[in-house]
Design a protein around this motif. Structure first.
Motif, PDB file in Angstrom:
ATOM      1  N   LEU A 142      10.539   5.513  -5.565  1.00  0.00           N
ATOM      2  CA  LEU A 142      10.621   4.444  -6.555  1.00  0.00           C
ATOM      3  C   LEU A 142       9.755   3.266  -6.123  1.00  0.00           C
ATOM      4  O   LEU A 142       9.099   2.621  -6.954  1.00  0.00           O
ATOM      5  N   GLY A 143       9.756   3.007  -4.815  1.00  0.00           N
ATOM      6  CA  GLY A 143       8.915   1.931  -4.295  1.00  0.00           C
ATOM      7  C   GLY A 143       7.453   2.212  -4.571  1.00  0.00           C
ATOM      8  O   GLY A 143       6.685   1.312  -4.928  1.00  0.00           O
ATOM      9  N   ALA A 144       7.066   3.488  -4.431  1.00  0.00           N
ATOM     10  CA  ALA A 144       5.665   3.839  -4.691  1.00  0.00           C
ATOM     11  C   ALA A 144       5.349   3.647  -6.166  1.00  0.00           C
ATOM     12  O   ALA A 144       4.297   3.103  -6.528  1.00  0.00           O
ATOM     13  N   VAL A 145       6.270   4.072  -7.038  1.00  0.00           N
ATOM     14  CA  VAL A 145       6.059   3.881  -8.475  1.00  0.00           C
ATOM     15  C   VAL A 145       5.875   2.399  -8.769  1.00  0.00           C
ATOM     16  O   VAL A 145       4.976   1.992  -9.510  1.00  0.00           O
ATOM     17  N   TYR A 146       6.739   1.606  -8.161  1.00  0.00           N
ATOM     18  CA  TYR A 146       6.720   0.177  -8.418  1.00  0.00           C
ATOM     19  C   TYR A 146       5.446  -0.469  -7.871  1.00  0.00           C
ATOM     20  O   TYR A 146       4.820  -1.293  -8.524  1.00  0.00           O
ATOM     21  N   SER A 147       5.070  -0.087  -6.646  1.00  0.00           N
ATOM     22  CA  SER A 147       3.979  -0.799  -5.961  1.00  0.00           C
ATOM     23  C   SER A 147       2.623  -0.539  -6.573  1.00  0.00           C
ATOM     24  O   SER A 147       1.703  -1.319  -6.396  1.00  0.00           O
ATOM     25  N   ARG A 148       2.488   0.582  -7.266  1.00  0.00           N
ATOM     26  CA  ARG A 148       1.154   1.027  -7.657  1.00  0.00           C
ATOM     27  C   ARG A 148       0.378  -0.039  -8.404  1.00  0.00           C
ATOM     28  O   ARG A 148      -0.834  -0.142  -8.283  1.00  0.00           O
ATOM     29  N   GLU A 149       1.074  -0.855  -9.179  1.00  0.00           N
ATOM     30  CA  GLU A 149       0.342  -1.864  -9.927  1.00  0.00           C
ATOM     31  C   GLU A 149       0.632  -3.269  -9.437  1.00  0.00           C
ATOM     32  O   GLU A 149       0.295  -4.239 -10.092  1.00  0.00           O
ATOM     33  N   VAL A 150       1.287  -3.352  -8.308  1.00  0.00           N
ATOM     34  CA  VAL A 150       1.668  -4.672  -7.811  1.00  0.00           C
ATOM     35  C   VAL A 150       0.841  -5.077  -6.606  1.00  0.00           C
ATOM     36  O   VAL A 150       0.403  -6.212  -6.477  1.00  0.00           O
ATOM     37  N   ILE A 151       0.605  -4.103  -5.724  1.00  0.00           N
ATOM     38  CA  ILE A 151      -0.116  -4.425  -4.490  1.00  0.00           C
ATOM     39  C   ILE A 151      -1.606  -4.496  -4.783  1.00  0.00           C
ATOM     40  O   ILE A 151      -2.184  -3.573  -5.369  1.00  0.00           O
ATOM     41  N   ARG A 152      -2.229  -5.613  -4.407  1.00  0.00           N
ATOM     42  CA  ARG A 152      -3.641  -5.814  -4.735  1.00  0.00           C
ATOM     43  C   ARG A 152      -4.544  -5.799  -3.506  1.00  0.00           C
ATOM     44  O   ARG A 152      -5.710  -5.474  -3.594  1.00  0.00           O
ATOM     45  N   LYS A 153      -4.004  -6.213  -2.359  1.00  0.00           N
ATOM     46  CA  LYS A 153      -4.901  -6.288  -1.200  1.00  0.00           C
ATOM     47  C   LYS A 153      -4.550  -5.206  -0.176  1.00  0.00           C
ATOM     48  O   LYS A 153      -3.397  -4.817  -0.069  1.00  0.00           O
ATOM     49  N   HIS A 154      -5.576  -4.751   0.543  1.00  0.00           N
ATOM     50  CA  HIS A 154      -5.416  -3.727   1.580  1.00  0.00           C
ATOM     51  C   HIS A 154      -4.573  -2.568   1.088  1.00  0.00           C
ATOM     52  O   HIS A 154      -3.603  -2.169   1.717  1.00  0.00           O
ATOM     53  N   VAL A 155      -4.948  -2.050  -0.055  1.00  0.00           N
ATOM     54  CA  VAL A 155      -4.067  -1.075  -0.694  1.00  0.00           C
ATOM     55  C   VAL A 155      -3.839   0.141   0.181  1.00  0.00           C
ATOM     56  O   VAL A 155      -2.713   0.600   0.356  1.00  0.00           O
ATOM     57  N   ARG A 156      -4.931   0.653   0.768  1.00  0.00           N
ATOM     58  CA  ARG A 156      -4.777   1.889   1.536  1.00  0.00           C
ATOM     59  C   ARG A 156      -3.869   1.667   2.742  1.00  0.00           C
ATOM     60  O   ARG A 156      -3.006   2.487   3.041  1.00  0.00           O
ATOM     61  N   THR A 157      -4.052   0.553   3.390  1.00  0.00           N
ATOM     62  CA  THR A 157      -3.204   0.261   4.554  1.00  0.00           C
ATOM     63  C   THR A 157      -1.739   0.192   4.149  1.00  0.00           C
ATOM     64  O   THR A 157      -0.848   0.650   4.870  1.00  0.00           O
ATOM     65  N   TYR A 158      -1.524  -0.390   2.967  1.00  0.00           N
ATOM     66  CA  TYR A 158      -0.153  -0.500   2.473  1.00  0.00           C
ATOM     67  C   TYR A 158       0.472   0.883   2.316  1.00  0.00           C
ATOM     68  O   TYR A 158       1.593   1.134   2.769  1.00  0.00           O
ATOM     69  N   TRP A 159      -0.286   1.782   1.685  1.00  0.00           N
ATOM     70  CA  TRP A 159       0.259   3.131   1.481  1.00  0.00           C
ATOM     71  C   TRP A 159       0.538   3.799   2.811  1.00  0.00           C
ATOM     72  O   TRP A 159       1.564   4.480   2.967  1.00  0.00           O
ATOM     73  N   ILE A 160      -0.365   3.598   3.750  1.00  0.00           N
ATOM     74  CA  ILE A 160      -0.175   4.239   5.060  1.00  0.00           C
ATOM     75  C   ILE A 160       1.096   3.717   5.707  1.00  0.00           C
ATOM     76  O   ILE A 160       1.926   4.477   6.221  1.00  0.00           O
TER      77      ILE A 160
END
Lengths: 509, 619
Positions: free
Chosen positions: A97-115
């Protein structure tokens, strides 16, 4: 072959490996990364539910015992019982659910965030799956890093202060845990949980007491038990939404989980001796947390303190060592993850719309966002323990257990229930109702993505509230296990009380 | 038989679930209303069916379902109990709920469709919870539905949530009743810890066999009574009910007059064997009930808001029922609950009709409405007569039985309070009646009779308010299995036969005084008001009980909270920060050793070498 054939092993390592694979995808291709992470976390969720389906009624399942550091006696030992499985599924669900939510919210360092998110998921699952003390400690410590990054990079204004506070505070607790782990492990020549249990129980009482306290301090900081709670509000306020969700939803449970899995079974006689102390601390948390929530103006702080109160119920139920209390405490671990997770998602969605977490910045939201208002209302009611919703079942069972041990503590715990009504309804009134003083630009109601985030949580809220049977059945064996370990150490009068109240035959079948 | 009970609770639940789960149904407004009314009609039919079946075969039946199973300890079960008390209460709930839901079609006609859908969703949820409470066979389940009706009450009081008073009143209602619920929850769990069961049957037999008794029983029952005080608005937890009038009027009629607020009384009747085993608690139930009846009636004397007058009246009448339950006159208590539900709901709906026409609640801004609103006036008159206990309306019979029951206890204070209240009740009720429907002042605006969809359903209640008193005997038969008939049969001997006449004479005297003061004007009410101004102020401020609660909340609770907030930030967290700071300082001090200068390092090496050499020589 053994290694590859173990489903649990896959559940632990899929997200961690995926995190490294993500490094191969170019930094700028954020859309692709988002979809990939979504797919991974969804698959991960289904894998973990498969754990639930293939799960036996007693003992440990999906066990694996490989040698890892032979000279130390540390092994790669994993396995799950009912409690672990529920917490693992909670972790994978909230991460998805966090991934669903974050997909359009996180703007910076996206790849690092996913990692960071994927690493956190895998390591958390590792914590709940480890059957080896050293392995557990490894996961326990490693998990701090991605969480530290989540708070420190994607957090709000004072994120560095909060991240360091979180990191250092929990590390300070872990020192005691490490000392205990090493002492026990070297003494026994192995870190296998089952073997350690026998060794630990035969140590001299003062050594047991010291070790118990060492373990408990580390776990109590994580829970957090009053007065070790001050890192929590800071961490929550500064963390990004998903960080808060996972922090409250899963990380806090590591503390109570550790108590149930290690501190209590290793040192049952000390645990019984100190039960009243920890129950009292639980009650202190309930009342103190609730009262502190009332003072807050920042919604995230409010919910953070409400977590302190809810975790108090878990502590109260657990240390009653009764069937009702233990079941209630364990169920409450799940419930708190669901309700508080949903509450943090709600605050996150409000924050995105108006860039404020202060209650006074809102008002009349129910008119502009009716769907959101309904959901927040249900979630708040579940958090304050309204019957028919999940919070009630866990809290009430915990209280039943507490009452069997001490009427006073039980009664104080019940009083905590009314405080929950005070602060949560106050928040609803401030945010959803009333009419704002000056006109502000209207807020958009939930979009489908946001609604989808809530949907599974709502289903669980109603499901556990109305039909808790399957959940209690899964928890049956872990509860019985704790009871089995504890019972020889209870005084005889307590034994009868803990096992069963004086039983008059039920008149109805 | 049980399938009818399941239908009674299942139908409104289905309606709620459908309206809740499918927003398009809610947005149709009228569609949602139709669904909800169809469901309550089904409930009503099954309630009536259950009643006839039960009258033929008066055998209590139960149905159990394991809610929370445990392998080593006894499971927690929920279930349905159909006995005389449950069936009678079920009929009351479904009849009033049906009338109110139909009436609401007219009353709420100005709402937007989606808002109307929300209204009916809440109504269906309320009916479900209320029926669940009525049919409950154990204390835990009672508690569960008790909380749910409280939540529905919260939602419906705050239905117009954008009005600050409504949002505030909803919150106040929930908080105050929850204060009582703490007592309830503690009571439930204490009794469970002592007897090992939640079921009424189990608890009663434990009391009978003496396995449940002593201090635990007393405390447990006391806890339950505290819960009932919150729900049934007994002093000092009555403060939420007058404010709850911010909700739509049909809601007040259903929830805050006829059904939910009576749940506390219902509970006291339900647990009557426990109450009988704890005379000290029963004594307080009687005293608090009687005192509340009197107190609330005095506050109604100076109220100007027609709904608040009725709210005080409800508190007062609930006090009567409570007193009867405390006096052991359970049949009388339930009888009054039964009749009161009809005539008070009728009064509220009539008041709603007034408000609908006049757009004000203030009785002194209405006047001379009899000629414009004949039906409403007639209904208000019927309700008022029943409330005042004028024969042969329903209120006369039930109030009389309560007076008889309390007379037998011989408690002078309680008897005085209840008799005095008869007089006060008739006075304040007819004060409102004369001012609104007659009086010399012409009403503002364009008064008009309400539509048939509102006036029609009220007729049913009006008939019931007139004739329900004659059901007394049947009700006694219905309840005999559950409550026993011991009190009704034997001891009426030392009750003076003139008691009913004293009661109705007091009522008539109250009406007469109201007539003199507000219609014939032979008594100058304004002069009386000025003469006793301090008393009137005390009454208008509601004996300062609200202010006391507010002061406690504002100056004790909040200040303590603020102090704790400071304590948490600067002491608890201060220690943490101090330790961090200390570590930091030590580190800084030690760091100066590492200067990076070659000669410093050389010194250190030499000193270290000398130290080691010294150690080597010593050992």
């Amino acid at each position: 072959m053994v290694f590859w054939g173990n489903l649990l092993n896959w559940v632990i390592w899929v997200p961690i490996v995926a995190a490294f694979v993500l490094l191969l995808i170019p930094e700028q291709r954020t859309r692709f990364q988002g979809w990939a992470v979504l797919a991974v976390t969804l698959v991960e969720f289904f894998l973990s539910t498969a754990l639930l389906r293939a799960f036996p009624r007693a003992g440990y399942a999906f066990t694996l015992d490989l040698s890892w550091i032979p000279p130390l006696g540390a092994g790669y030992r994993i396995g799950v019982d009912g409690l672990s499985v529920l917490l693992i599924v909670l972790t994978t669900l909230l991460t998805f659910l966090g991934a669903v939510y974050s997909r359009e919210v996180i703007r910076k360092h996206v790849r690092t965030y996913w990692i960071a998110l994927l690493l956190l998921e895998g390591l958390l699952i590792g914590v709940f799956a480890a059957r080896d003390l050293l392995l557990f400690f490894l996961f326990w410590e490693a998990m701090l890093l991605p969480m530290f990054l989540l708070i420190g990079i994607w957090g709000h204004e004072r994120r560095l202060y909060a991240a360091f506070k979180f990191f250092l505070y929990t590390m300070a607790g872990s020192v005691f845990l490490l000392a205990g782990v090493l002492y026990l492990g070297l003494k026994a020549g192995t870190f296998d949980l089952d073997a350690l249990r026998g060794v630990a129980q035969n140590l001299p009482l003062h050594v047991q007491t010291l070790l118990f306290l060492g373990f408990m301090i580390a776990f109590a900081i994580k829970v957090p038990v009053v007065p070790f709670h001050t890192w929590l509000p800071d961490a929550h306020v500064e963390a990004p939404t998903v960080g808060s969700v996972l922090l409250a939803g899963v990380l806090l449970k590591m503390g109570t989980y550790g108590m149930l899995r290690f501190a209590i079974p290793f040192f049952p006689s000390v645990a019984v001796r100190q039960a009243s102390l920890w129950m009292a601390l639980g009650v202190a948390g309930i009342l103190y947390g609730a009262w502190m929530s009332w003072v807050q103006k920042d919604m995230k702080r409010l919910i953070a303190y409400s977590s302190v109160a809810h975790m108090g119920f878990i502590l109260l139920g657990m240390f009653s060592f009764t069937v009702y209390g233990l079941s209630g405490g364990m169920l409450q671990m799940l419930n708190h993850g669901i309700s508080t997770g949903a509450l943090f998602f709600s605050v996150g969605m409000l924050y995105e719309r108006r860039h404020s977490r202060l209650m006074e910045a809102f008002g009349g939201v129910a008119r502009e966002m009716p769907v959101f208002a309904t959901i927040l209302g249900i979630v708040a009611m579940s958090s304050l323990g309204l019957p028919g919703l999940n919070g009630f079942v866990g809290e009430f069972l915990s209280l039943l257990g507490a009452f069997q041990r001490s009427h006073l503590l039980g009664a104080l715990g019940v009083a905590g229930v009314i405080f929950a009504a005070v602060y949560l309804l106050h928040m609803l009134r401030q945010v959803l109702f009333l009419t704002p003083h000056q006109p502000r630009e209207p807020l958009m109601d939930l979009n489908p993505r946001e609604f989808f985030v809530f949907l599974p949580l709502l289903i669980l809220i109603f499901w556990i509230g109305v039909y808790p049977r399957p959940f209690l059945r899964v928890l049956d064996a872990p509860v019985a296990e704790i009871q089995r370990v504890i019972r020889p150490h209870l005084s005889t009068s307590l034994q009868t009380r803990v096992q069963e109240p004086q039983h008059t035959p039920e008149v109805y079948p | 038989m049980m399938q009818w009970a399941l239908l009674a609770i299942g139908a409104p639940f289905t309606a709620f679930a459908l309206i809740g789960a499918f927003p398009w149904i809610r947005r149709t407004g009228k569609g949602a209303a139709g669904l909800s009314i169809a469901a309550i009609s089904l409930s009503l039919v099954s309630a009536l069916f259950l009643l006839t079946r039960y009258l033929q075969h008066p055998e209590p039946q139960t149905l159990s379902y394991v809610f929370a199973p445990f392998s080593t300890v006894s499971p927690i079960t929920f279930g349905i109990l159909v006995d005389g008390l449950a069936v009678a209460m079920l009929v009351v709930v479904t009849v009033v709920a049906w009338v109110v839901q139909v009436y609401s079609l007219g009353y709420m006609s100005e709402e937007s469709p989606s808002s109307l859908g929300r209204y009916y969703a809440y109504h269906s949820l309320f009916v479900t919870s209320m029926i669940g409470l009525v049919l409950s066979h154990n204390l835990l389940q009672t508690y569960v539905f008790w909380e749910l009706v409280g939540a529905c009450s919260y939602l419906l009081i705050g239905f117009w949530f954008y009005k600050p008073e409504a949002a505030r009143a909803a919150l106040k209602a929930f908080w105050v009743t929850r204060l009582g619920d703490v007592g309830f929850a503690i009571g439930v769990v204490l009794l469970w810890a002592a007897a090992g069961t939640f079921t009424f049957e189990g608890l009663f037999s434990a009391v009978e066999h003496g396995t449940l008794g002593g201090q635990l029983l007393t405390l447990g029952v006391l806890g339950l009574f505290v819960g009932a005080m919150g729900k049934s608005a007994q002093f000092p937890l009555h403060i939420w009910l007058p404010d709850a009038m911010e909700g739509p009027t049909p809601v007040s009629a259903l929830i805050h007059a006829a059904t939910m607020v009576a749940a506390g009384v219902f509970l006291m009747i339900r647990i009557h064997p426990l109450l009988a085993a704890t005379p000290e608690v029963a004594f307080w139930v009687l005293q608090i009930g009687a005192f509340t009846a009197f107190l609330a009636a005095t506050m109604a004397l100076v109220e100007r808001d027609v709904k608040r007058i009725l709210a005080f009246s409800t508190i007062s009448q609930l006090g009567y029922m409570m007193a009867a339950a405390g006096a052991g006159a359970h049949v009388a208590a339930f009888f009054h609950l039964f009749t009161h539900a009809f005539f008070k709901a009728l009064l509220f709906l009539a008041a709603g009709s007034l408000i609908h026409a006049m757009h004000t609640n203030d009785i002194f801004r209405m006047g001379n409405l009899w000629k414009h609103m004949r039906w409403t006036g007639l209904y208000f008159l019927v309700g008022g007569l029943a409330l005042s206990g004028v024969p042969p309306t329903a209120g006369f019979f039930s109030k009389d039985e309560i007076l008889v029951g309390v007379w037998q206890t011989g408690e002078p204070l309680a008897i005085f309070f209840l008799f005095a209240t008869v007089f006060l009740t008739a006075f304040y009720m007819f004060r409102a009646f004369f001012v609104v429907f007659f009086g010399d002042r012409e009403a503002e605006g364009h008064p008009h009779e309400s539509p048939g969809v509102m006036v029609g359903p009220m007729g049913i209640l009006a008939i019931l308010a007139l004739v329900a008193g004659f059901f007394g005997h049947g009700l006694e038969g219905l309840l005999s299995h559950t409550l026993g008939v011991s009190e009704a049969a034997g001891e009426t001997a030392h009750v003076p036969g003139s008691l009913p006449w004293i009661g109705s004479l007091l009522g008539l005297a109250g009406i007469a005084l109201a007539y003199l003061g507000y219609q014939a004007r032979t008594l100058d009410t304004r002069a009386v008001y000025t003469r006793f101004h301090p008393v009137a102020t005390v009454l208008e401020r509601r004996y300062f009980v609200d202010d006391l609660f507010l002061a406690l909340y504002r100056y004790v609770y909040n200040l303590l909270s603020d102090f704790l907030g400071w304590f948490d930030r600067y002491v608890v967290d201060g220690v943490v920060n101090f330790l961090t700071w200390g570590t930091w300082q030590v580190a800084r001090a030690v760091r100066t050793v590492q200067s990076g200068q070659v000669q410093d390092t050389l010194y250190a090496v030499v000193l270290g070498f000398l130290f080691l050499a010294y150690l080597a020589m010593r050992f």
